[in-house]
Design an enzyme around this catalytic site. Structure first.
Site, PDB file in Angstrom:
ATOM      1  N   SER A 174       0.865  -1.137   0.048  1.00 13.86           N
ATOM      2  CA  SER A 174       0.038  -0.014   0.044  1.00 13.86           C
ATOM      3  C   SER A 174       0.841   1.220   0.067  1.00 13.86           C
ATOM      4  O   SER A 174       1.786   1.326  -0.852  1.00 13.86           O
ATOM      5  CB  SER A 174      -0.831   0.025   1.052  1.00 13.86           C
ATOM      6  OG  SER A 174      -1.857   1.215   1.109  1.00 13.86           O
ATOM      7  N   HIS A 183      -7.902   1.459  -1.443  1.00 14.87           N
ATOM      8  CA  HIS A 183      -7.982   0.510  -2.386  1.00 14.87           C
ATOM      9  C   HIS A 183      -9.240  -0.136  -2.948  1.00 14.87           C
ATOM     10  O   HIS A 183      -9.311  -1.307  -3.257  1.00 14.87           O
ATOM     11  CB  HIS A 183      -6.966  -0.869  -1.951  1.00 14.87           C
ATOM     12  CG  HIS A 183      -5.484  -0.165  -1.524  1.00 14.87           C
ATOM     13  ND1 HIS A 183      -4.586   0.529  -2.422  1.00 14.87           N
ATOM     14  CD2 HIS A 183      -5.025  -0.189  -0.465  1.00 14.87           C
ATOM     15  CE1 HIS A 183      -3.515   0.888  -1.629  1.00 14.87           C
ATOM     16  NE2 HIS A 183      -3.935   0.205  -0.491  1.00 14.87           N
TER      17      HIS A 183
END
Length: 305
Positions: free
Chosen positions: A86, A190
């Site tokens: 991430s 996400h």
């Protein structure tokens, strides 16, 4: 062969930066970064409580700063590959020379602010599923309207969606899942909920001049090694609203012949996954400067193996 990896949001804990600032020059370096991005990283890394550093706009630059600082404390090392989970992909971009340290922190500051704004539109969150079959779990999540935002391998998937959808997941776990654990994040990262942040980040990225990676850069979009700095930056923008495929990154580590994995501060999450998914690979997590000597020894044994 050594891979250097950087964790994502949720790895931060109150005061975790404190011992690192005792290293020579570290406090001055972090203070300079704080001035550059308009955020007091020293305060948030040493004195702020868990709620304060859970704020997306704070957590993201704090994690990237800690990752860059702890990697620099290892000395002049040359990993064979780098990757990040991430927001850790921005840290990895700094490791690979795609972005300078200050540019990386400027980008992540804008990323954190944009994602915090997107998260404020709808109350959302993320929860980790422990155990279960990945295909069964993904199908179940989609039935509940949730997104498998992180497919981490080693029996772990992270679901993201509205708080109501996550509450339904708690009451209706996929077959085989032992536990559902809420994560210390402030939004459904996400996923489509982050779409408003993508345009903001794209504008910020347009002002940067990325270099091509100096080492193998493994992207968590699909586990592919990316050789173009421009493509790395493009992927950093797009991954905000798309799933993280850490499972595919670990598959690539296997293909590359990785023999050791070092996770920068605040390490622990990715080494835990590697221990389960990459048997035989030596792992070490940088939690405090006390871990530096062991990390240097591991690096000297495995770099360029």
């Amino acid at each position: 062969m050594l891979v250097l990896v950087a964790p994502g949001q949720g790895a931060q804990t109150p005061g975790f930066l404190t011992p690192w600032l005792d290293l020579p020059g570290a406090a001055d370096r972090v203070t300079a970064w704080s001035d550059a991005i308009g955020l007091d990283l020293v305060h948030y890394g040493t004195q702020a409580d868990a709620d304060a550093i859970r704020d997306t706009a704070v957590a993201q630059p704090l994690l990237v700063a800690a990752g860059i600082l702890s990697a620099a404390a290892l000395g002049d090392i040359a990993p064979d590959a780098v990757a990040g989970h991430s927001v850790g992909e921005i840290t990895a971009a700094a490791f690979a020379g795609v972005l300078g340290d200050t540019a990386a922190l400027g980008l992540v500051r804008k990323r954190g602010l944009a994602m915090a704004d997107a998260a404020a539109i709808t109350e959302t969150g993320m929860s980790a599923l422990l155990g279960g079959d990945p295909e069964t779990s993904v199908a179940h999540l989609e039935k509940l309207g949730l997104t498998p935002a992180n497919i981490n391998g080693a029996g772990q998937i992270v679901a993201a969606g509205t708080l109501e959808q996550l509450a339904a997941l708690n009451d209706d776990k996929p077959e085989g899942v032992r536990k559902v654990v809420p994560l210390k994040v402030a939004g459904a990262f996400h996923t489509r909920h982050m779409a408003p942040a993508v345009e903001t980040l794209a504008k910020a990225a347009a002002g940067l001049d990325p270099a091509d990676p100096k080492v193998t850069y493994v992207s968590n979009k699909d586990g592919r090694a990316v050789t173009s700095g421009a493509e790395v930056l493009e992927r950093l923008v797009g991954q905000v609203a798309n799933p993280v495929r850490w499972d595919l990154c670990m598959e690539t580590f296997k293909e590359l012949g990785v023999t050791a994995l070092v996770e920068v501060c605040p390490g622990g999450t990715l080494t835990g996954l590697a221990k389960r998914a990459l048997p035989g690979v030596k792992t070490l997590a940088l939690k405090t400067p006390d871990d530096l000597d062991a990390a240097r020894e591991l690096i000297s044994e495995h770099t360029g193996a």
